[in-house]
Write a protein that holds these residues in place. Sequence first.
Motif, PDB file in Angstrom:
ATOM      1  N   ILE A 100      41.985  33.204  69.561  1.00  0.00           N
ATOM      2  CA  ILE A 100      40.701  33.842  69.847  1.00  0.00           C
ATOM      3  C   ILE A 100      40.062  33.166  71.057  1.00  0.00           C
ATOM      4  CG2 ILE A 100      38.447  34.495  68.916  1.00  0.00           C
ATOM      5  CD1 ILE A 100      39.611  34.179  66.127  1.00  0.00           C
ATOM      6  N   PRO A 101      39.855  33.900  72.154  1.00  0.00           N
ATOM      7  CA  PRO A 101      39.163  33.304  73.307  1.00  0.00           C
ATOM      8  C   PRO A 101      37.690  33.068  72.994  1.00  0.00           C
ATOM      9  CG  PRO A 101      39.567  35.637  73.681  1.00  0.00           C
ATOM     10  CD  PRO A 101      40.263  35.287  72.395  1.00  0.00           C
ATOM     11  N   HIS A 102      37.031  32.255  73.793  1.00  0.00           N
ATOM     12  CA  HIS A 102      35.630  31.918  73.511  1.00  0.00           C
ATOM     13  C   HIS A 102      34.860  31.755  74.806  1.00  0.00           C
ATOM     14  CE1 HIS A 102      36.837  27.740  74.433  1.00  0.00           C
ATOM     15  NE2 HIS A 102      37.907  27.988  73.678  1.00  0.00           N
ATOM     16  N   ARG A 118      43.125  30.574  65.587  1.00  0.00           N
ATOM     17  CA  ARG A 118      43.432  29.551  66.582  1.00  0.00           C
ATOM     18  C   ARG A 118      42.631  29.775  67.861  1.00  0.00           C
ATOM     19  NH1 ARG A 118      49.797  27.755  66.825  1.00  0.00           N
ATOM     20  NH2 ARG A 118      50.153  27.455  64.577  1.00  0.00           N
ATOM     21  N   PHE A 119      42.429  28.700  68.603  1.00  0.00           N
ATOM     22  CA  PHE A 119      41.817  28.790  69.926  1.00  0.00           C
ATOM     23  C   PHE A 119      42.341  27.645  70.786  1.00  0.00           C
ATOM     24  CE2 PHE A 119      39.024  26.136  67.371  1.00  0.00           C
ATOM     25  CZ  PHE A 119      38.618  25.119  68.227  1.00  0.00           C
ATOM     26  N   LEU A 120      42.165  27.767  72.074  1.00  0.00           N
ATOM     27  CA  LEU A 120      42.621  26.754  73.027  1.00  0.00           C
ATOM     28  C   LEU A 120      41.433  25.954  73.548  1.00  0.00           C
ATOM     29  CD1 LEU A 120      45.232  28.870  75.037  1.00  0.00           C
ATOM     30  CD2 LEU A 120      45.682  27.248  73.178  1.00  0.00           C
ATOM     31  N   TRP A 121      41.613  24.651  73.640  1.00  0.00           N
ATOM     32  CA  TRP A 121      40.544  23.785  74.144  1.00  0.00           C
ATOM     33  C   TRP A 121      41.165  22.513  74.689  1.00  0.00           C
ATOM     34  CZ3 TRP A 121      36.068  23.924  76.099  1.00  0.00           C
ATOM     35  CH2 TRP A 121      35.211  22.827  76.144  1.00  0.00           C
ATOM     36  N   VAL A 160      30.730  31.315  71.379  1.00  0.00           N
ATOM     37  CA  VAL A 160      31.032  32.543  70.642  1.00  0.00           C
ATOM     38  C   VAL A 160      32.521  32.829  70.735  1.00  0.00           C
ATOM     39  CG1 VAL A 160      30.598  35.014  70.498  1.00  0.00           C
ATOM     40  CG2 VAL A 160      28.736  33.463  71.109  1.00  0.00           C
ATOM     41  N   PHE A 161      33.143  33.059  69.595  1.00  0.00           N
ATOM     42  CA  PHE A 161      34.562  33.403  69.551  1.00  0.00           C
ATOM     43  C   PHE A 161      34.699  34.927  69.614  1.00  0.00           C
ATOM     44  CE2 PHE A 161      34.388  29.148  67.944  1.00  0.00           C
ATOM     45  CZ  PHE A 161      35.538  28.561  68.456  1.00  0.00           C
ATOM     46  N   ASP A 162      35.464  35.375  70.601  1.00  0.00           N
ATOM     47  CA  ASP A 162      35.570  36.808  70.896  1.00  0.00           C
ATOM     48  C   ASP A 162      36.649  37.449  70.034  1.00  0.00           C
ATOM     49  OD1 ASP A 162      35.543  39.311  71.945  1.00  0.00           O
ATOM     50  OD2 ASP A 162      36.065  38.736  73.998  1.00  0.00           O
ATOM     51  N   CYS A 163      36.242  37.861  68.848  1.00  0.00           N
ATOM     52  CA  CYS A 163      37.196  38.465  67.908  1.00  0.00           C
ATOM     53  C   CYS A 163      37.522  39.912  68.259  1.00  0.00           C
ATOM     54  CB  CYS A 163      36.639  38.390  66.486  1.00  0.00           C
ATOM     55  SG  CYS A 163      36.432  36.711  65.872  1.00  0.00           S
ATOM     56  N   SER A 164      36.873  40.454  69.273  1.00  0.00           N
ATOM     57  CA  SER A 164      37.168  41.815  69.734  1.00  0.00           C
ATOM     58  C   SER A 164      38.098  41.820  70.940  1.00  0.00           C
ATOM     59  CB  SER A 164      35.861  42.552  70.083  1.00  0.00           C
ATOM     60  OG  SER A 164      35.043  42.703  68.929  1.00  0.00           O
ATOM     61  N   SER A 169      47.276  35.397  76.729  1.00  0.00           N
ATOM     62  CA  SER A 169      45.985  36.022  77.036  1.00  0.00           C
ATOM     63  C   SER A 169      44.843  35.033  76.839  1.00  0.00           C
ATOM     64  CB  SER A 169      45.778  37.254  76.143  1.00  0.00           C
ATOM     65  OG  SER A 169      44.529  37.842  76.376  1.00  0.00           O
ATOM     66  N   ALA A 170      44.886  34.282  75.722  1.00  0.00           N
ATOM     67  CA  ALA A 170      43.848  33.277  75.465  1.00  0.00           C
ATOM     68  C   ALA A 170      43.905  32.169  76.515  1.00  0.00           C
ATOM     69  CB  ALA A 170      44.028  32.697  74.069  1.00  0.00           C
ATOM     70  N   PHE A 171      45.128  31.839  76.981  1.00  0.00           N
ATOM     71  CA  PHE A 171      45.282  30.810  78.012  1.00  0.00           C
ATOM     72  C   PHE A 171      44.619  31.265  79.315  1.00  0.00           C
ATOM     73  CE2 PHE A 171      47.504  28.749  81.505  1.00  0.00           C
ATOM     74  CZ  PHE A 171      47.565  27.434  81.081  1.00  0.00           C
TER      75      PHE A 171
END
Length: 439
Positions: free
Chosen positions: A144-146, A223-226, A161-165, A93-95
Motif C-alpha cells: 500500500i503506497p502512502h 505491507r508498505f515500503l519505508w 495516509v495509506f492509499d488503499c484505492s 508500483s509501491a516502489f
Amino acid sequence: MASVSDQSSEDHQPTEIPVVHVYRSRVEQATVQDVLNVLEGDFVEKDTGTISQDDIKFLDVIGNGIKLNESGHYEMFLPFREENPALPNNRSSAFARAMGLKPQLEKDPVKRGHYVTFMNDLLVKGHAEKVPEDELDKPVKWYIPHHGVYNEKKPGKIRVVFDCSARFQGICINDVLLQGPDLINPLVGVLLRFRKGKIALSCDIQQMYHQFHVRPCHRDYLRFLWWEDGDLTKPLKDFRMTVHIFGAASSPGCANYGLKQAGKDNVHIDEDAAQFLQQNFYVDDGLHAADDVETAARVLKGAVKICQEVQMRLHKITSNSDELLAVFPEEERTERKPRDLGKPDKGPMERVLGLQWLTEEDVFTFTQSIKSRPATRRGMLSTVAALYDPLGFISPVVLRGRILLHQTCRDHLDWDDLLPDVMHGAWIRWLDELTALLS
C-alpha cells in the motif's frame, strides 16, 4: 357503501362501473404525550430488518474471528469477499510511489521530520513492524503506497495516509474487502441525547482504529515500503501494518464493531457505561448527559475502565461541569482554552462532533468566516455546502440561500456564469445577513 351508478332498469345492460367505498372513523384528539411519543420516535434508531449478503458475511467473519490477543487488544481478520484472495505482486508500483515521495521529503526538511516522526511512532507503538527476512517472499501479499496530509486546523501535525484505492493491474485492496453494515450511531440521535441531562460531557478514544489489531495471517496484505530509521540514503525496506488502517474500506466497520463488542463483553463493569459505549459514540467521539455529577462520573469512570480492559484510552474529557472535570486527572481532560478577550461575551469553546459548544454558558454557537467566492452558481454551492448545521439551528437563514441556489438551477445558469443583477443583489444581502449571524 355508496355506488356512483344509478342506471334505469329500462336501459340495456349497463357497463360495469367501479364502486367507490367511503369509510368513516372517528379520530381521537391527540394528547401532549402522543405528540411527544411521535417526536421521540423520530430519533430512535430502528432496525429495518434488511441486510445484504455481503453484510452478513462481514458480520460472520468479524463476529466469529474477533478475540483478545496477548497484548489485550481485540484482534480481527480482514473481512475479504473471498478467503485469502490472490492479488498480483504490486511491489514495483509501491516502489515507484515511494521514489516519487523521496524528493518531496528531501526538499522539505520540516515535512520530512514530521513524516519520520509519524512512521517511527507507528513502529514504537507496535502498529507496524518490519517484515522478517524469511517472510519477504510470501506469495500472498499486497503493498500500500502512502503520502502525508496536513490538517489545516492542526498546523505542524502530519497524518500519513495509506492509499488503499491505489490500483495495480486494475485492482486495489479495497476491491476485495467487505465494507460491512453501517454500524455508526446516527449523528442526530447522539447529539440530541447529549442534551437530555443537566450535566453534559464529551470524550474521545485515542487513535481508535489502531487499537484493533489484524490477525497475523492477514498482515501481509498491509505491507508498505519505508526507509529504515527514516534514513533516505538507505534502500527501501518492507514493513507491514499490524492494525486496521485509515483508508481501508473495512476499517470503519471493524472499529465500530470492536467498540460495541467492548461494551457487550464488559457490561458487568457498569451497565450504563456499556450502553454509553455502544449507543452514544459517533465513531471515536462519545457524548453523554446525566441529571447529576455523581451519575455522570460513575458512567464515565465505568467507560474508562471498560476501555482499559481492551487496551483503549478514553481521554480529552470535557464538560459543562467543573465539578465533574475535577474527578478526572488533568492529563485525561482537554486543555481549557482561555476566554477570548476580544469577545468578552463568549467563554471557552469546545468542539463536539463539529458543533461549537460554549461550556461555561452551556450553549451551542456559530462562529464561521465566510470565504469570498465568485457570485456564480459554483460559488453559491460552495458557500451553502460549507455551512455545517446537523441540528438545523440556522436552517431558516440557510434555507434562503438554498432557494437562491435552486433558482440558478431553475434558470439553467451555467456553473461559472455571473449572477443576473437582481439575483446578485439578493445573494449579497443574504451573505451580509449570514456574516452578521455567524460573527
